[in-house]
Write an enzyme that holds these catalytic residues in place. Structure first.
Site, mmCIF file in Angstrom:
data_model
loop_
_atom_site.group_PDB
_atom_site.id
_atom_site.type_symbol
_atom_site.label_atom_id
_atom_site.label_comp_id
_atom_site.label_asym_id
_atom_site.label_seq_id
_atom_site.Cartn_x
_atom_site.Cartn_y
_atom_site.Cartn_z
ATOM 1 N N HIS A 35 -196.405 22.681 -7.397
ATOM 2 C CA HIS A 35 -195.526 23.487 -8.244
ATOM 3 C C HIS A 35 -196.123 24.853 -8.563
ATOM 4 C CE1 HIS A 35 -193.080 19.786 -9.749
ATOM 5 N NE2 HIS A 35 -193.013 19.975 -8.445
ATOM 6 N N HIS B 123 -192.384 16.310 1.796
ATOM 7 C CA HIS B 123 -191.361 15.263 1.810
ATOM 8 C C HIS B 123 -191.431 14.432 3.078
ATOM 9 C CE1 HIS B 123 -188.439 16.566 -1.578
ATOM 10 N NE2 HIS B 123 -189.687 16.898 -1.882
#
Length: 770
Positions: free
Chosen positions: A287, A108
């Site tokens: 993920h 992020h």
């Protein structure tokens, strides 16, 4: 960007008792209206002075590269990896491993990067500050950084927060079995928030039901409807929504539409400089680890760090349910893991995605997510409750990879070849976390050599073993001036070569001589440079032929020619001045130039060259050219005085892209005088707009109506803006000429050297020699 309180009322309210005389302190301590709220169209020139040396506790002389070199990187990585599996009570690690949440933190931090203007990215650790640190999508990244504080204190200023965050992401991947592609240090921390980057048109809505800090409505940043041919993001934006890093994981408008999600993914990841394969690798690879947290509705979660009460000590998103962490954690509202082993690098994410059908369900927090329809599908262990097994989870943005034909084909290749997938994710992660660092020679540390030269790094050939000496420089200046090329054309060409530089991601600049290559040589704004480049190639060839085989790069020659022209212009104005020159630039090749990526450097507007593209309104609707000009100065790291002097000098030297006289407020073009500033501030002139567009203006003598000068908005702003006019006055006076020439040469030299990281290293402050 708006504020929480959208009213314009004047409030001096403070909680608690005011100090004596406090009724006079409201403007400092209270919530008084700002200049921006009173005058929303005001040009924020002060943005040029943000993150300067006065805000830096380390000072201008701190040498980060030297400090970083004192670190034993392997010892540092061992310390980080030990921390990753040392869970603490105040914020317990999922599965006993902080690695997944640290990957999210690093991702992020880097994922704010956008190719259109190079802003964002992990390079200055802006995740520590508002607004980024308080975006809803960055929920609980504050906990990750706080967990790293002991490491930061142990290594002190030899390790920036920006480097620590990225390196921790790498260590997390390695700890869980992924061979990383390399790591380059060298990121310099910022010391104050960036309130100059435009993240989108949305405004804060403190009453939003979905989440207290989430921006509402994405409509203003999108053109068209999802699925239409014209569907696209407003430039330079990259995220689908201001409070998000990429896309809404529940689908556009949280509508659970996988195809709509795939369209959003492709647009946003492309805007962040990733192709389809890199996009799939990043999503599928990221993920493979950890879980999403959605045990508590967003409406029950406390305010973000920037809004949290003082006793929270910089931590936000307080969760009042249970312990507030561990099995009660809530971050983005979606709950569950993608794989049965969330702390191990493997291919089970893709295997599970394609092996089972999924149906829409809701998380405990009420967020939309997907669960396998097959009760025999693998389960994942609970992150904190021993013995509890939970269903696998997929997001709408995961299902998107399955339904989009291009993404599906890439997934199937990765499913069939795990080694291919591993390499693709490693390289995509490396690009993600290093994309904003600029040329590879800015990277620090022993792991830099692990990675090859990559096209997205804008590689340059190695410099030759020889360097031009003073005699060579003098001979080349003489040869350049003997061509008969005008001062204006030589200055324009050198400036055009340097003008692509942007400090946001350290791309562009004169080094490499890409001005002579596609796509830059074909841009309309560079058309004027083509015959100059041809003439300079002749000078280059003649020098090689007469110097015993010694060579000068075209990149060096372009800059040297501009410097020779500036010296001649100073002499024409009565000043005997010398422009510093540092050789060593190299010429790159067309094969080492990524045409698609360099197209993003094509100027939409360049006030220095009085250029406004016909695409300007399309890409910057409602933005005044002078605001784009301020942004250009910001990307050049100019101060307001440097901006003023550089512009004024370029105008009298005839720097307009089309050779027009607009803004050339002098009768002595080619002489480095203060005429632009003197005539711009002439109180005997009246300026009127030429038409209703108010893009060009005419300065007239009131008594006779004689049209004396023409100018653009990019010119008049130096007389209309109070801060810039005060600077113009400092040079327009009778004692300003010599000061102006010296100042122009300093800023010219600075701009010509902005991309010379082989010389400047990791310097942040001060002008540099050309």
């Amino acid at each position: 960007m708006g504020t929480d309180d959208q009213t314009n009322t004047c409030s001096f309210h403070m909680s608690g008792a005011l100090p004596a005389g406090g009724d006079h302190l409201g403007g400092t301590f209270g919530q008084s209206p700002t200049l921006d709220s009173w005058y929303p169209q005001r040009l924020r020139v002060e943005l040029l002075h943000r993150n300067g040396v006065d805000a830096d506790p380390l000072g201008a002389d701190f040498d980060y590269a030297a400090a970083f070199a004192t670190i034993d990187l392997m010892t540092l990585k061992s310390d980080i990896k030990r921390l990753l599996t040392t869970s603490v009570d105040w914020w317990p690690a999922d599965y006993g491993n902080y690695g997944p949440q640290m990957i999210r933190m690093a991702w992020h931090a880097a994922g704010t990067y956008r190719i259109a203007d190079g802003r964002g990215g992990a390079g200055t650790a802006m995740q520590r500050f508002a607004p980024i640190g308080s975006w809803w999508d960055n929920g609980n990244t504050d906990k990750s950084r706080r967990l790293l504080q002991p490491i930061k204190h142990q290594y002190g200023n030899a390790l920036s927060w920006a480097d620590l965050m990225v390196l921790t992401g790498n260590c997390s991947l390695e700890l869980m079995g992924l061979p990383t592609y390399g790591f380059g240090g060298g990121r310099l921390d910022a010391w104050e928030p960036d309130d100059g980057t435009w993240w989108g048109p949305e405004v804060w809505n403190p009453h939003a039901v979905a989440s207290p800090d989430e921006m509402v409505s994405r409509d203003e940043r999108w053109h068209g409807q999802n699925g239409d041919a014209g569907y696209d993001l407003q430039s330079p934006l990259a995220a689908s929504h201001q409070a998000l890093i990429y896309v809404n994981p529940e689908g556009p408008y949280s509508n659970g539409d996988p195809l709509g999600s795939a369209r959003d993914i492709r647009i946003t990841f492309t805007r962040m400089a990733m192709n389809d394969e890199e996009t799939v690798a990043l999503i599928a690879g990221g993920h493979a680890f950890g879980k999403s947290h959605g045990q508590v509705p967003a409406s029950d979660i406390g305010p973000s760090p920037e809004k949290a009460p003082i006793e929270s000590m910089g931590l936000g998103w307080h969760n009042p349910v249970g312990t507030g962490s561990a099995e009660h954690t809530s971050t983005n509202g979606i709950e569950g893991s993608w794989t049965p082993n969330p702390t191990q690098w493997d291919n089970t994410y893709l295997e599970n995605l394609f092996a089972y059908d999924y149906e829409q369900t809701k998380s405990p927090a009420g967020a939309l997510q997907w669960t396998p329809t097959d009760s025999e599908a693998p389960k994942t262990p609970d992150a904190h409750v021993p013995g509890q097994m939970n269903p696998l989870m997929m997001m709408t943005s995961d299902i998107a990879l399955k339904v989009d034909p291009e993404y599906r084909a890439i997934c199937e290749r990765f499913l069939a070849d795990f080694d291919l997938f591993t390499l693709a994710f490693s390289k995509a992660w490396y690009k993600l976390t290093h994309r904003d660092m600029g040329p590879k020679h800015r990277y620090l540390g022993p792991e830099v050599t692990i990675a090859d030269d990559l096209l997205w790094q804008d590689p340059l050939p190695d410099a030759a073993g020889y360097s031009l000496d003073e005699a060579d420089v003098a001979a080349l200046k003489e040869a350049v001036l003997a061509t008969g090329l005008s001062v204006s054309d030589l200055v324009y060409t050198a400036f055009s070569a340097a003008s692509t530089y942007r400090d946001s991601d350290k791309r562009g600049g004169a080094n490499g001589a890409r001005l002579a290559l596609s796509p830059q040589k074909d841009w309309a704004v560079n058309r004027r440079t083509v015959p100059v480049i041809d003439a300079l190639r002749n000078v280059q060839a003649a020098f090689t032929a007469t110097s015993g085989g010694r060579e000068v790069s075209l990149a060096d020659l372009i800059v040297l020619a501009g410097s020779a022209a500036v010296e001649q212009a100073a002499r024409a104005a009565g000043s005997d001045a010398s422009v510093p020159f540092t050789p060593g630039r190299v010429d790159t090749t067309q094969e080492l130039t990524d045409i698609e990526m360099f197209e993003w450097l094509r100027p939409i507007a360049d006030g220095f060259r009085n250029f406004v593209s016909e695409r300007f309104e399309e890409f910057a609707p409602g933005v005044a050219p002078e605001a784009a000009f301020l942004d250009k100065a910001n990307l050049f790291t100019l101060t307001a005085p440097e901006w003023t002097v550089l512009h004024a000098g370029l105008r009298v030297l005839g720097s307009n892209w089309d050779g027009s006289d607009v803004g050339v407020l002098t009768d002595h073009v080619g002489a480095l005088t203060t005429d632009f500033l003197v005539n711009l501030t002439d109180t005997d002139l009246i300026w009127t707009k030429d038409d209703e567009t108010a893009m060009t203006f005419t300065g007239r003598v009131p008594a006779t109506g004689e049209a004396r000068w023409r100018a653009s908005r990019n010119d008049l702003v130096f007389g209309s803006n109070a801060q810039l006019r005060s600077i113009a006055d400092a040079y327009a006076g009778s004692d300003g000429q010599e000061r102006f020439v010296r100042a122009f040469i300093r800023v010219w030299s600075k701009v010509m050297m902005l991309d010379r990281y082989d010389v400047n290293g990791h310097k942040r402050y001060g002008a540099m020699a050309a």
